[in-house]
Design a protein around this motif. Sequence first.
Motif, mmCIF file in Angstrom:
data_model
loop_
_atom_site.group_PDB
_atom_site.id
_atom_site.type_symbol
_atom_site.label_atom_id
_atom_site.label_comp_id
_atom_site.label_asym_id
_atom_site.label_seq_id
_atom_site.Cartn_x
_atom_site.Cartn_y
_atom_site.Cartn_z
ATOM 1 N N VAL A 7 0.851 -1.178 0.000
ATOM 2 C CA VAL A 7 0.000 0.000 0.000
ATOM 3 C C VAL A 7 0.888 1.229 0.000
ATOM 4 C CG1 VAL A 7 -1.624 1.327 1.348
ATOM 5 C CG2 VAL A 7 -1.940 -1.110 1.132
ATOM 6 N N THR A 10 0.595 8.271 1.515
ATOM 7 C CA THR A 10 0.681 9.647 1.067
ATOM 8 C C THR A 10 0.741 10.552 2.264
ATOM 9 O OG1 THR A 10 -1.696 9.939 0.990
ATOM 10 C CG2 THR A 10 -0.652 9.104 -0.999
ATOM 11 N N PHE A 181 -14.099 12.094 4.406
ATOM 12 C CA PHE A 181 -13.699 10.986 5.268
ATOM 13 C C PHE A 181 -14.649 10.878 6.452
ATOM 14 C CE2 PHE A 181 -11.105 9.060 8.697
ATOM 15 C CZ PHE A 181 -10.742 7.880 8.064
ATOM 16 N N ARG A 199 -12.447 2.050 3.086
ATOM 17 C CA ARG A 199 -11.234 1.254 2.925
ATOM 18 C C ARG A 199 -9.974 2.071 3.211
ATOM 19 N NH1 ARG A 199 -11.438 -0.557 -2.963
ATOM 20 N NH2 ARG A 199 -9.433 -1.518 -2.415
ATOM 21 N N ARG A 200 -10.169 3.288 3.719
ATOM 22 C CA ARG A 200 -9.035 4.167 3.971
ATOM 23 C C ARG A 200 -8.689 4.245 5.447
ATOM 24 N NH1 ARG A 200 -9.940 9.960 1.577
ATOM 25 N NH2 ARG A 200 -12.077 9.533 2.218
ATOM 26 N N VAL A 202 -6.525 6.982 8.146
ATOM 27 C CA VAL A 202 -5.864 8.264 8.366
ATOM 28 C C VAL A 202 -4.990 8.116 9.603
ATOM 29 C CG1 VAL A 202 -6.171 10.676 9.016
ATOM 30 C CG2 VAL A 202 -7.643 9.668 7.262
ATOM 31 N N ILE A 213 -2.744 10.398 4.939
ATOM 32 C CA ILE A 213 -3.760 9.484 4.419
ATOM 33 C C ILE A 213 -3.081 8.271 3.809
ATOM 34 C CG2 ILE A 213 -5.727 9.226 2.867
ATOM 35 C CD1 ILE A 213 -5.978 12.293 2.911
ATOM 36 N N VAL A 214 -3.624 7.084 4.104
ATOM 37 C CA VAL A 214 -3.129 5.839 3.536
ATOM 38 C C VAL A 214 -4.042 5.440 2.393
ATOM 39 C CG1 VAL A 214 -2.680 3.396 4.006
ATOM 40 C CG2 VAL A 214 -2.126 5.123 5.728
ATOM 41 N N ASP A 215 -3.438 4.969 1.308
ATOM 42 C CA ASP A 215 -4.242 4.508 0.179
ATOM 43 C C ASP A 215 -5.211 3.415 0.619
ATOM 44 O OD1 ASP A 215 -2.977 6.237 -1.448
ATOM 45 O OD2 ASP A 215 -1.711 4.768 -2.460
ATOM 46 N N ASP A 216 -6.222 3.168 -0.222
ATOM 47 C CA ASP A 216 -7.215 2.144 0.100
ATOM 48 C C ASP A 216 -6.551 0.804 0.371
ATOM 49 O OD1 ASP A 216 -9.071 4.065 -0.334
ATOM 50 O OD2 ASP A 216 -9.940 3.177 -2.144
#
Length: 415
Positions: A7, A10, A181, A199-200, A202, A213-216
């Motif tokens: 994953v 960002t 979000f 699916r995210r 933070v 933020i982390v990708d899905d």
Amino acid sequence: MTRQPGVRGTAVLSAVVAVLVAGSLGSCVRFGAASASDCSEDGRIEMPAGRDSPGSPPAGQPAPVPVPEALWVADGSGTLSAVDGRTNQVTARVGIGRSIGPPILAVGGGLVWAYQNDGRIDLVDPVRARVTASAVVVPARPLADNRLYHGHGSLWIAQPGRLWRVSPAGKISAIPLPADFKPTMLAATGHWLWLAGGRRLVRVDPTTGATSIVDDLPGDTGIGQLLGTRDSLLAVGWNQPEIWVLDPDTAAPRSSIPLSDSELVSGMYDVGGEVWATGNCGNVVRVGEVAEPQLHKVRVSDVSQDFPAAVAAGSFWVADQVRSEVVRIDLRTTEVLARLPVEAADPDDPAFAVVAGRHSVWLLDGDVAGTRILRVDPETNRVLRLPSSVGASPADASFGVSVVVAAPPTAIARE
């Protein structure tokens, strides 16, 4: 273990129990499992000897040392009451202001936090049985969009697009989240606070408030469960049979831990850094090491259902609601020590909740007449019913109660 694709990152209980009827998670491999044969490996579950005559723990099992704890109970009457874990009596009452329905309760940092539906937050010192500070955080609507969590020394209230931090002195600060979000759960690892939505994930720095933020995450469903320990972060998709093991600093997937026979994960629990999980087909699994998992499975039921559970007094306590029993499992040996009968308030709807501190276990059983509170005595393996005066007042019975386990008030506070 199954490797998951990486994953890209960002440039994140308390215990609250509103006594409602919990529905089944659904199928166990086969759709609509609802009978013993549908979920059973061999059609029957072996019961330990003496399950109908609870007594002292089996030979070789030391009796837990009684440690004072209290169950703090709130309904909509404006009172937070302490129920002593040794006498089963109400020993203190703290006024927190009347509201429509019970407040959301959280515990942490030596305080009980009560969040009312009008936004008032009362910080209660349970030892002195008094409110030490108050604050206001305007709640999101509907109220279900307000998620409370205590971690890293503060109370966190997650709402769509915003995260609030409440200090032990009642000081409020706000952290903006992505506008789209909607947090559904929170967890803390050694360095971070994590929020899940869809699916995210933070990630929040609890010191500076900086977010990333982390990708899905992989999978087709949103995150249904999130568990943080000091050294690990684990997630489960809604109605999924595997636990995702994520990097505690980046949330990058490392591996996955499937339950046996595609059994759905119904709950995860941090037991001193070790992870336990319940499955909807009646298996309890202890994960010895998250990095290199060694699974120890315990069979507790053969009927598909939710399995509320809690950890206390050196045991893992699981509610087999269909059989109206509490199953006690030794944390060290994974041996089933006892099955304790629970007399349901409504035999046609035997669902009940389990809540625990470090040394005490409590059961909450609700019906239209109110909420019954029962205490499990770990020394004798008996379920004790508390007086009817303990629980929701008649005017607030339909709303249920909220509870947490915290320190009991001192004798001086009770005078």
